[in-house]
Design a protein around this motif. Structure first.
Motif, PDB file in Angstrom:
ATOM      1  N   ALA A  61      33.184  67.139 -12.514  1.00 16.02           N
ATOM      2  CA  ALA A  61      31.919  66.355 -12.197  1.00 16.02           C
ATOM      3  C   ALA A  61      31.164  66.586 -11.009  1.00 16.02           C
ATOM      4  O   ALA A  61      30.102  66.005 -10.793  1.00 16.02           O
ATOM      5  N   LEU A  62      31.983  67.048  -9.902  1.00 12.11           N
ATOM      6  CA  LEU A  62      31.330  67.571  -8.697  1.00 12.11           C
ATOM      7  C   LEU A  62      30.439  68.803  -8.769  1.00 12.11           C
ATOM      8  O   LEU A  62      29.704  69.268  -7.749  1.00 12.11           O
ATOM      9  N   LEU A  63      30.266  69.510  -9.945  1.00 12.92           N
ATOM     10  CA  LEU A  63      29.579  70.672 -10.206  1.00 12.92           C
ATOM     11  C   LEU A  63      28.176  70.474 -10.060  1.00 12.92           C
ATOM     12  O   LEU A  63      27.611  69.678 -10.979  1.00 12.92           O
ATOM     13  N   THR A  64      27.351  71.101  -9.413  1.00 12.12           N
ATOM     14  CA  THR A  64      26.013  71.141  -9.431  1.00 12.12           C
ATOM     15  C   THR A  64      25.371  72.546  -9.839  1.00 12.12           C
ATOM     16  O   THR A  64      25.634  73.439  -9.410  1.00 12.12           O
ATOM     17  N   GLY A  65      23.892  72.381 -10.073  1.00 14.75           N
ATOM     18  CA  GLY A  65      22.950  73.617 -10.046  1.00 14.75           C
ATOM     19  C   GLY A  65      23.147  74.480  -8.657  1.00 14.75           C
ATOM     20  O   GLY A  65      23.504  75.595  -8.841  1.00 14.75           O
ATOM     21  N   PRO A  66      22.953  73.633  -7.480  1.00 14.53           N
ATOM     22  CA  PRO A  66      22.966  74.552  -6.423  1.00 14.53           C
ATOM     23  C   PRO A  66      24.138  75.167  -6.140  1.00 14.53           C
ATOM     24  O   PRO A  66      24.337  76.351  -5.566  1.00 14.53           O
ATOM     25  N   LEU A  67      25.428  74.429  -6.352  1.00 15.61           N
ATOM     26  CA  LEU A  67      26.710  75.225  -6.241  1.00 15.61           C
ATOM     27  C   LEU A  67      26.896  76.372  -7.168  1.00 15.61           C
ATOM     28  O   LEU A  67      27.290  77.525  -6.675  1.00 15.61           O
ATOM     29  N   VAL A  68      26.505  76.330  -8.272  1.00 14.94           N
ATOM     30  CA  VAL A  68      26.472  77.603  -9.261  1.00 14.94           C
ATOM     31  C   VAL A  68      25.594  78.766  -8.515  1.00 14.94           C
ATOM     32  O   VAL A  68      25.956  79.990  -8.706  1.00 14.94           O
ATOM     33  N   THR A  69      24.603  78.256  -7.976  1.00 14.23           N
ATOM     34  CA  THR A  69      23.610  79.186  -7.549  1.00 14.23           C
ATOM     35  C   THR A  69      24.008  80.070  -6.374  1.00 14.23           C
ATOM     36  O   THR A  69      23.874  81.097  -6.162  1.00 14.23           O
ATOM     37  N   GLU A  70      24.796  78.929  -5.464  1.00 15.95           N
ATOM     38  CA  GLU A  70      25.482  79.685  -4.111  1.00 15.95           C
ATOM     39  C   GLU A  70      26.623  80.441  -4.797  1.00 15.95           C
ATOM     40  O   GLU A  70      26.744  81.755  -4.273  1.00 15.95           O
ATOM     41  N   ALA A  71      27.245  80.301  -5.855  1.00 18.60           N
ATOM     42  CA  ALA A  71      28.462  81.099  -6.216  1.00 18.60           C
ATOM     43  C   ALA A  71      27.637  82.666  -6.820  1.00 18.60           C
ATOM     44  O   ALA A  71      28.206  83.390  -6.730  1.00 18.60           O
ATOM     45  N   ALA A  72      26.849  82.348  -7.225  1.00 16.60           N
ATOM     46  CA  ALA A  72      25.962  83.746  -7.777  1.00 16.60           C
ATOM     47  C   ALA A  72      25.546  84.458  -6.733  1.00 16.60           C
ATOM     48  O   ALA A  72      25.575  85.668  -6.726  1.00 16.60           O
ATOM     49  N   GLN A  73      25.117  83.719  -5.844  1.00 14.89           N
ATOM     50  CA  GLN A  73      24.560  84.555  -4.710  1.00 14.89           C
ATOM     51  C   GLN A  73      25.740  85.297  -3.732  1.00 14.89           C
ATOM     52  O   GLN A  73      25.378  86.270  -3.222  1.00 14.89           O
ATOM     53  N   ALA A  74      26.884  84.355  -4.172  1.00 14.80           N
ATOM     54  CA  ALA A  74      28.003  85.315  -3.195  1.00 14.80           C
ATOM     55  C   ALA A  74      28.665  86.572  -4.088  1.00 14.80           C
ATOM     56  O   ALA A  74      29.768  87.043  -3.903  1.00 14.80           O
ATOM     57  N   GLY A  75      28.028  86.424  -5.391  1.00 19.11           N
ATOM     58  CA  GLY A  75      28.599  87.701  -6.119  1.00 19.11           C
ATOM     59  C   GLY A  75      29.440  87.190  -7.310  1.00 19.11           C
ATOM     60  O   GLY A  75      30.059  88.051  -8.062  1.00 19.11           O
ATOM     61  N   ASP A  76      29.562  86.037  -7.681  1.00 25.39           N
ATOM     62  CA  ASP A  76      30.672  85.580  -8.731  1.00 25.39           C
ATOM     63  C   ASP A  76      29.896  85.855 -10.103  1.00 25.39           C
ATOM     64  O   ASP A  76      28.763  85.456 -10.365  1.00 25.39           O
ATOM     65  N   ARG A  77      30.487  86.756 -10.923  1.00 26.41           N
ATOM     66  CA  ARG A  77      29.903  87.283 -12.140  1.00 26.41           C
ATOM     67  C   ARG A  77      29.740  86.007 -13.077  1.00 26.41           C
ATOM     68  O   ARG A  77      28.844  86.136 -13.655  1.00 26.41           O
ATOM     69  N   THR A  78      30.491  85.092 -13.266  1.00 28.67           N
ATOM     70  CA  THR A  78      30.274  84.114 -14.142  1.00 28.67           C
ATOM     71  C   THR A  78      29.062  83.333 -13.929  1.00 28.67           C
ATOM     72  O   THR A  78      28.428  83.152 -14.667  1.00 28.67           O
ATOM     73  N   ALA A  79      28.986  83.019 -12.534  1.00 28.60           N
ATOM     74  CA  ALA A  79      27.683  82.330 -12.268  1.00 28.60           C
ATOM     75  C   ALA A  79      26.600  83.025 -12.404  1.00 28.60           C
ATOM     76  O   ALA A  79      25.377  82.564 -12.765  1.00 28.60           O
ATOM     77  N   ILE A  80      26.368  84.372 -12.053  1.00 27.19           N
ATOM     78  CA  ILE A  80      25.445  85.315 -12.422  1.00 27.19           C
ATOM     79  C   ILE A  80      24.934  85.050 -13.935  1.00 27.19           C
ATOM     80  O   ILE A  80      23.891  84.974 -14.125  1.00 27.19           O
ATOM     81  N   GLU A  81      26.180  85.205 -14.730  1.00 26.11           N
ATOM     82  CA  GLU A  81      25.883  85.360 -16.116  1.00 26.11           C
ATOM     83  C   GLU A  81      25.134  84.079 -16.558  1.00 26.11           C
ATOM     84  O   GLU A  81      24.343  83.842 -17.623  1.00 26.11           O
ATOM     85  N   LEU A  82      25.700  82.867 -16.043  1.00 25.96           N
ATOM     86  CA  LEU A  82      25.110  81.548 -16.455  1.00 25.96           C
ATOM     87  C   LEU A  82      23.670  81.474 -16.165  1.00 25.96           C
ATOM     88  O   LEU A  82      22.974  80.823 -16.858  1.00 25.96           O
ATOM     89  N   LEU A  83      23.108  81.871 -15.015  1.00 25.12           N
ATOM     90  CA  LEU A  83      21.964  81.970 -14.640  1.00 25.12           C
ATOM     91  C   LEU A  83      21.110  82.958 -15.141  1.00 25.12           C
ATOM     92  O   LEU A  83      20.098  82.408 -15.696  1.00 25.12           O
TER      93      LEU A  83
END
Length: 377
Positions: A61-83
């Protein structure tokens, strides 16, 4: 509710949207879509979402769009694929809108540093001279006379075009002298004062020629300003996958015969419009992708200009759906007795493909390249 593009369907029988429909664009291309898909991975305890789970302490429930974006910018492959998935759906929708509207300005594009295309387009605007203003007003008055469902008088014209009675009378006199307008018998009225004189498009004086190149026929039709059929020639046959040059030479010969007949009627050819299926270049005569002709990218008007009788006329080529939409706008305004400026609709046609045109304020909304309304693509 015009402009609610987020609710156009991109996935038949897709996810249920808050609007009640299924498969709406915003269900796949929005920030909410990004968060929904990421939370689904967390709720399923998927190991590919460990980094995202750690960022929210295990609470989806605490997950937000900006957090997914931050994870993608940090190199997380799952976040990158979601974006990337959201970006793919954004591209699908934007491509559909581009085909429908052919926008002249994109907020995502800057052709010159610091200068959006919208501002540059103002450089083409020129001040109106007295002669060009008169031509504009003559065209405006003539259009109202031609499009009117019931005959106009000078008084009704002055009110419709918002010009003074003397100015309108001068313009009407010029149109009469040019054989574009004629006066009918004065109206019968039960009141004092001078009766109004109806103004009508001059019959049989100036003739427009339309040429239709279809799958099963070639048609050439000549109409006067009143919309009366003057003459026509139609050749039926199977013209699928025809060689463009041979087809256009045949079209030219048929059109030449019709224009020659106008000369014998002491009528003046105003111009020729060639209607073709497929994309056309409004600045030239190039037909880019005709589904019923065997080759792409040929100059249709260059072939018509080979005729000595046709080359001195105004020659134009256009998409068949666009030209049909123009005719529909005029028909609707005449049928209702209203102004063509009140016509706003989406025109859809289906034959060898799906064609469309957008009419706003009685005129085509053509877009940057003249391809607006190409919903079949």
């Amino acid at each position: 509710i015009a402009g609610e593009f987020g609710h156009m369907q991109v996935v038949p029988d897709g996810l249920r949207c808050e609007c009640g429909n299924r498969g709406c664009w915003e269900q796949y291309s929005s920030g909410n879509a990004l968060v929904r898909e990421a939370r689904t991975l967390l709720l399923a305890n998927s190991p590919v979402a460990d980094d995202l789970r750690a960022r929210v302490g295990g609470d989806p429930a605490l997950l937000t769009g900006p957090l997914v974006t931050e994870a993608a910018q940090a190199g997380d492959r799952t976040a990158i694929e979601l974006l990337a998935d959201v970006g793919r759906w954004l591209g699908v929708g934007i491509a559909n809108l581009a085909a429908a509207f052919d926008p002249g300005v994109s907020p995502l594009r800057r052709d010159e540093p610091g200068q959006p295309a919208l501002l540059r387009s103002r450089g083409n605007v020129r001040p109106a001279r007295q002669s060009s203003l008169r031509e504009h007003n003559l065209s405006l008055v003539l259009r109202h006379i031609v499009d009117a469902g019931t005959p106009m008088t000078r008084a009704r014209l002055a009110k419709a075009v918002d010009l003074t009675r003397p100015a309108v009378s001068d313009l009407v006199d010029r149109l009469i002298a040019a054989r574009l307008v004629v006066e009918a018998a004065p109206e019968s009225v039960d009141r004092a004062g001078r009766p109004g004189v109806p103004l009508l498009p001059a019959p049989g004086s100036f003739i427009g020629v339309g040429v239709d190149v279809a799958v099963d026929h070639i048609g050439v039709r000549a109409l006067d300003l009143a919309g009366t059929l003057v003459t026509e020639r139609i050749v039926e046959g199977d013209f699928r996958s025809s060689e463009p040059l041979a087809m256009l030479e045949r079209v030219t010969s048929l059109t030449d015969l019709v224009v020659a007949q106008l000369d014998s009627l002491n009528a003046t050819g105003a111009g020729v419009w060639l209607a073709v299926r497929g994309l056309t270049d409004p600045q030239g005569g190039i037909v880019r992708s005709p589904p019923n002709l065997g080759r792409r990218g040929f100059d249709a008007l260059a072939v018509l200009r080979r005729s000595a009788r046709l080359r001195d006329l105004t020659l134009e080529v256009g998409n068949d759906a666009n030209l049909a939409a123009r005719a529909e706008a005029r028909h609707r305004s005449r049928a209702t007795g209203g102004s063509r400026l009140d016509q706003n609709f989406l025109f859809v046609s289906g034959e060898v493909g799906i064609g469309g045109a957008i009419v706003l304020g009685g005129d085509l909304a053509t877009g940057l390249h003249g391809w607006s309304g190409e919903i079949g693509h």
